[in-house]
Design an enzyme around this catalytic site. Structure first.
Site, PDB file in Angstrom:
ATOM      1  N   ASN A   1      -8.086  46.233  40.639  1.00  0.00           N
ATOM      2  CA  ASN A   1      -8.602  47.579  40.324  1.00  0.00           C
ATOM      3  C   ASN A   1     -10.053  47.587  39.863  1.00  0.00           C
ATOM      4  O   ASN A   1     -10.785  48.528  40.161  1.00  0.00           O
ATOM      5  CB  ASN A   1      -7.679  48.290  39.328  1.00  0.00           C
ATOM      6  CG  ASN A   1      -7.620  47.589  38.001  1.00  0.00           C
ATOM      7  OD1 ASN A   1      -7.661  46.362  37.925  1.00  0.00           O
ATOM      8  ND2 ASN A   1      -7.547  48.350  36.938  1.00  0.00           N
TER       9      ASN A   1
ATOM     10  N   GLY B   1      -3.044  41.712  35.066  1.00  0.00           N
ATOM     11  CA  GLY B   1      -2.308  42.227  36.219  1.00  0.00           C
ATOM     12  C   GLY B   1      -1.054  42.940  35.757  1.00  0.00           C
ATOM     13  O   GLY B   1      -0.990  43.439  34.627  1.00  0.00           O
ATOM     14  N   SER B   2      -0.055  42.947  36.608  1.00  0.00           N
ATOM     15  CA  SER B   2       1.148  43.725  36.311  1.00  0.00           C
ATOM     16  C   SER B   2       2.038  43.015  35.290  1.00  0.00           C
ATOM     17  O   SER B   2       1.986  41.784  35.139  1.00  0.00           O
ATOM     18  CB  SER B   2       1.936  43.943  37.603  1.00  0.00           C
ATOM     19  OG  SER B   2       2.349  42.694  38.108  1.00  0.00           O
TER      20      SER B   2
ATOM     21  N   GLU C   1      -2.929  40.287  29.940  1.00  0.00           N
ATOM     22  CA  GLU C   1      -3.346  41.693  29.843  1.00  0.00           C
ATOM     23  C   GLU C   1      -2.610  42.440  30.940  1.00  0.00           C
ATOM     24  O   GLU C   1      -2.914  42.270  32.122  1.00  0.00           O
ATOM     25  CB  GLU C   1      -4.863  41.805  30.038  1.00  0.00           C
ATOM     26  CG  GLU C   1      -5.682  41.006  29.052  1.00  0.00           C
ATOM     27  CD  GLU C   1      -5.519  41.451  27.615  1.00  0.00           C
ATOM     28  OE1 GLU C   1      -5.162  42.625  27.397  1.00  0.00           O
ATOM     29  OE2 GLU C   1      -5.716  40.622  26.718  1.00  0.00           O
TER      30      GLU C   1
ATOM     31  N   CYS D   1      -6.116  50.378  34.000  1.00  0.00           N
ATOM     32  CA  CYS D   1      -5.003  50.172  33.064  1.00  0.00           C
ATOM     33  C   CYS D   1      -5.104  51.098  31.865  1.00  0.00           C
ATOM     34  O   CYS D   1      -4.115  51.374  31.211  1.00  0.00           O
ATOM     35  CB  CYS D   1      -4.974  48.716  32.625  1.00  0.00           C
ATOM     36  SG  CYS D   1      -6.552  48.205  31.919  1.00  0.00           S
TER      37      CYS D   1
ATOM     38  N   GLU E   1      -8.567  39.957  24.196  1.00  0.00           N
ATOM     39  CA  GLU E   1      -9.820  39.513  24.782  1.00  0.00           C
ATOM     40  C   GLU E   1     -10.961  40.171  24.011  1.00  0.00           C
ATOM     41  O   GLU E   1     -10.730  40.982  23.124  1.00  0.00           O
ATOM     42  CB  GLU E   1      -9.866  39.934  26.252  1.00  0.00           C
ATOM     43  CG  GLU E   1      -8.759  39.287  27.080  1.00  0.00           C
ATOM     44  CD  GLU E   1      -8.858  39.611  28.562  1.00  0.00           C
ATOM     45  OE1 GLU E   1      -9.178  40.764  28.895  1.00  0.00           O
ATOM     46  OE2 GLU E   1      -8.611  38.705  29.373  1.00  0.00           O
TER      47      GLU E   1
HETATM   48  P1  NAD Z   1      -0.545  41.888  40.184  1.00  0.00           P
HETATM   49  O1  NAD Z   1       0.206  41.442  38.992  1.00  0.00           O
HETATM   50  O2  NAD Z   1       0.195  42.179  41.423  1.00  0.00           O
HETATM   51  O3  NAD Z   1      -1.641  40.791  40.598  1.00  0.00           O
HETATM   52  C1  NAD Z   1      -2.628  40.340  39.686  1.00  0.00           C
HETATM   53  C2  NAD Z   1      -3.118  38.973  40.141  1.00  0.00           C
HETATM   54  O4  NAD Z   1      -2.048  38.036  40.015  1.00  0.00           O
HETATM   55  C3  NAD Z   1      -3.567  38.911  41.599  1.00  0.00           C
HETATM   56  O5  NAD Z   1      -4.697  38.065  41.695  1.00  0.00           O
HETATM   57  C4  NAD Z   1      -2.364  38.293  42.286  1.00  0.00           C
HETATM   58  O6  NAD Z   1      -2.672  37.617  43.480  1.00  0.00           O
HETATM   59  C5  NAD Z   1      -1.890  37.314  41.223  1.00  0.00           C
HETATM   60  N1  NAD Z   1      -0.487  36.899  41.330  1.00  0.00           N
HETATM   61  C6  NAD Z   1       0.548  37.586  41.881  1.00  0.00           C
HETATM   62  N2  NAD Z   1       1.681  36.844  41.795  1.00  0.00           N
HETATM   63  C7  NAD Z   1       1.354  35.692  41.158  1.00  0.00           C
HETATM   64  C8  NAD Z   1       2.101  34.549  40.762  1.00  0.00           C
HETATM   65  N3  NAD Z   1       3.399  34.450  40.980  1.00  0.00           N
HETATM   66  N4  NAD Z   1       1.449  33.557  40.116  1.00  0.00           N
HETATM   67  C9  NAD Z   1       0.127  33.655  39.861  1.00  0.00           C
HETATM   68  N5  NAD Z   1      -0.631  34.713  40.225  1.00  0.00           N
HETATM   69  C10 NAD Z   1      -0.020  35.724  40.859  1.00  0.00           C
HETATM   70  O7  NAD Z   1      -1.402  43.135  39.704  1.00  0.00           O
HETATM   71  P2  NAD Z   1      -2.326  44.067  40.585  1.00  0.00           P
HETATM   72  O8  NAD Z   1      -1.451  44.934  41.415  1.00  0.00           O
HETATM   73  O9  NAD Z   1      -3.399  43.251  41.232  1.00  0.00           O
HETATM   74  O10 NAD Z   1      -3.059  44.942  39.452  1.00  0.00           O
HETATM   75  C11 NAD Z   1      -2.537  46.124  38.917  1.00  0.00           C
HETATM   76  C12 NAD Z   1      -1.882  45.855  37.574  1.00  0.00           C
HETATM   77  O11 NAD Z   1      -2.823  45.265  36.690  1.00  0.00           O
HETATM   78  C13 NAD Z   1      -1.421  47.120  36.886  1.00  0.00           C
HETATM   79  O12 NAD Z   1      -0.169  46.897  36.319  1.00  0.00           O
HETATM   80  C14 NAD Z   1      -2.464  47.317  35.781  1.00  0.00           C
HETATM   81  O13 NAD Z   1      -2.019  48.057  34.674  1.00  0.00           O
HETATM   82  C15 NAD Z   1      -2.767  45.918  35.418  1.00  0.00           C
HETATM   83  N6  NAD Z   1      -4.057  45.822  34.737  1.00  0.00           N
HETATM   84  C16 NAD Z   1      -4.081  45.549  33.400  1.00  0.00           C
HETATM   85  C17 NAD Z   1      -5.290  45.473  32.717  1.00  0.00           C
HETATM   86  C18 NAD Z   1      -5.353  45.161  31.242  1.00  0.00           C
HETATM   87  O14 NAD Z   1      -6.432  44.838  30.761  1.00  0.00           O
HETATM   88  N7  NAD Z   1      -4.263  45.238  30.508  1.00  0.00           N
HETATM   89  C19 NAD Z   1      -6.485  45.674  33.416  1.00  0.00           C
HETATM   90  C20 NAD Z   1      -6.420  45.959  34.778  1.00  0.00           C
HETATM   91  C21 NAD Z   1      -5.204  46.021  35.432  1.00  0.00           C
END
Ligand code: NAD
Length: 481
Positions: A150, A226-227, A248, A282, A461
């Protein structure tokens, strides 16, 4: 295909060891425009080995010398701001003006902030009769950073800058959905002769390279954004090798609007917090809670503003809302809107795909959507949608508002709008979130702790928190006798 991306391993541009590639799509057109290596566990192993080899020299530099390298990278990035902004806009679908004013300047700021912070980082000493204790803060070694789609370069630099500044070498993995600006940054690093092996960037699927990085025994820590689902799986995998983790994760943030809210910036800011980056931040406020006596007036004004947003080509300066990031995400968001209807929600605006004229006719655009009439415990109000979709709920009392605010498994951020100082403080104390804004939103200072509670993550962070995460404290006690 216009672009063929590579990985950065040991200072070299490398394809995937298996020769596999993934297509990269432009959300505004729905067309593939680049290929990205789909790296392998062997690529990760090569990157980790390069980082290990580079670690003694990099960690042995004075903090000011490491800072100088990071500043050089920031200078090179700043000099290419327009090219990076255009690339980020094309890759994510965000309006070009947003990438130019927020994403890339913030990436430059991240690099500069942590370069400077490294030169100010100090550790503690405790003296007692006959003995002095002091604490060393030593870099961990090789660390992995994994970032989402994002805010691609913004979050990637937010993670790796403190890691490098503290003396670690890194293997980074950007999202395979938006890999372009991380690749461009790797090319910049090569161009300025950044010490080889210190900054490695592998590319590819999370279940491939991402998992291999998490599982690698020589990686000492994983910083992940990520998620919640993937973060939970990473926490479990890291527990097996006792790696440090910073997670995060997702959010379902409340915006609390009291009838006495100062009006000047209210509607503009709540609209922004709902729909900036198509609601794919997020920190977006996706549950808007409004005091009943002000509810109708606020709702009508917000809906009018959402309807006036210009959904269209991110490259067009008039556009205020671009597409969502992918076909899969478009399908998910549209399914969430259907579910909200099934749960009894009344759609006030949006809830439909938009097909702009011209080159964007096949893009993944969704009109800004506002829904009311849903209770706090339905899935629409408890699960993250991460798109241009928000709900409105009325409340009667401060206690009521607090109950609604805390009624999700997430706890990342909240914003409270009121003129009542005591109420603002009371709520800030009791809202379950890592970040609370009062009469403002996404007001960030890189020195402040950033992170979530509950399902929104573990760890903080920002500022010293990041430098502490990327170092190990070692206490030394000296008998003075
Ligand atoms: P995602 O969890 O699908 O992917 C994030 C990253 O993890 C990607 O680089 C992906 O390739 C990698 N990944 C996926 N599976 C993995 C595994 N098994 N092992 C290691 N790495 C793996 O998330 P997304 O769809 O890219 O991003 C959206 C999510 O991120 C939303 O839930 C959002 O709320 C969250 N987010 C949180 C913050 C925060 O600071 N809290 C900031 C931005 C986004």
């Amino acid at each position: 295909m216009d672009l063929r991306l590579t990985q950065l391993i040991d200072g070299q541009a490398r394809d995937s060891g298996a020769g596999a590639v993934l297509e990269v799509f432009e959300p505004a057109t729905g067309q593939a425009y680049a290929t990205c290596p789909d790296g392998t566990p062997d690529d990760v192993a090569a990157a980790v080995a390069a980082a290990q080899q580079a670690f003694p020299a990099w960690s042995g530099l004075a903090a000011s010398e490491r800072a100088a390298w990071i500043h050089r990278l920031a200078d090179a990035l700043e000099a290419r701001l327009d090219a990076f902004a255009a690339a980020e806009s094309r890759d994510v679908g965000k309006p070009l003006a947003l990438a130019r004013s927020l994403d890339i300047p913030r990436a430059v700021a991240n690099l500069r902030f942590f370069a400077a912070a490294a030169t100010q980082f100090a550790s503690e000493s405790h003296s007692a009769p006959g003995v002095v204790h002091y604490t060393l803060r030593q870099p961990l070694g090789v660390v992995g950073v994994i970032s989402p789609w994002n805010l691609p370069l913004y979050l990637f630099t937010w993670k790796f800058a403190p890691a490098l500044a503290a003396g670690n070498c890194i293997v980074g993995k950007p999202s395979e959905v938006t890999p372009v600006t991380a690749w461009m940054l790797g090319e910049l690093a090569r161009e300025i002769g950044f010490p080889r092996g210190v900054l490695n960037i592998v590319q590819g699927r999370g279940t491939g390279v991402g998992q291999a990085l998490v599982d690698h025994p020589d990686v000492k820590a994983i910083s992940f954004t990520g998620s919640t689902a993937v973060g939970t799986a990473i926490a479990q995998a890291c527990a097996r090798t006792l790696k440090k983790t910073s997670l995060e994760l997702g959010g379902k943030n409340p915006t609390l609007v009291f009838a006495d809210a100062p009006r000047e910036k209210l509607l503009d800011t709540v609209l922004r917090s709902a729909f900036l980056n198509s609601g794919q931040i997020c920190l977006c406020g996706s549950r808007i809670l409004v005091e009943r006596s002000y509810y109708d007036e606020f709702r009508d004004a917000l809906v009018a503003r959402a309807q006036a947003m210009i959904v269209g080509d991110p490259a067009d300066p008039a556009t205020t809302l671009g597409p969502v990031v992918s076909q899969a995400h478009f399908d998910k968001v549209m399914a969430c809107i259907d579910r909200a209807r099934q749960e009894g929600g009344r759609v006030l605006c949006g809830a439909e795909a938009v097909k702009p004229a011209g080159r964007c006719g096949e893009g993944w655009f969704i009109a800004p959507t506002i829904i009311e009439g849903l209770g706090p415990h339905c899935r629409s109000n408890t699960e993250e949608i991460f798109g241009p979709v928000v709900t409105l709920q009325p409340f009667d009392t401060e206690e009521d508002a607090l109950m609604l605010a805390n009624a999700t498994p997430y706890g990342l951020a909240a914003s409270v709008w009121t003129s009542h100082l005591g109420r603002a403080h009371r709520l800030a104390e009791r809202i379950e979130a890592g970040v609370v804004w009062v009469n403002t939103w996404m007001n960030r200072d890189l020195r402040t702790p950033f992170g979530g509670v509950k399902q929104s993550g573990v760890g903080r962070e920002g500022g010293w928190e990041a430098l502490r995460f990327f170092t190990e404290a070692k206490n030394v006690s000296i008998d003075l006798g």
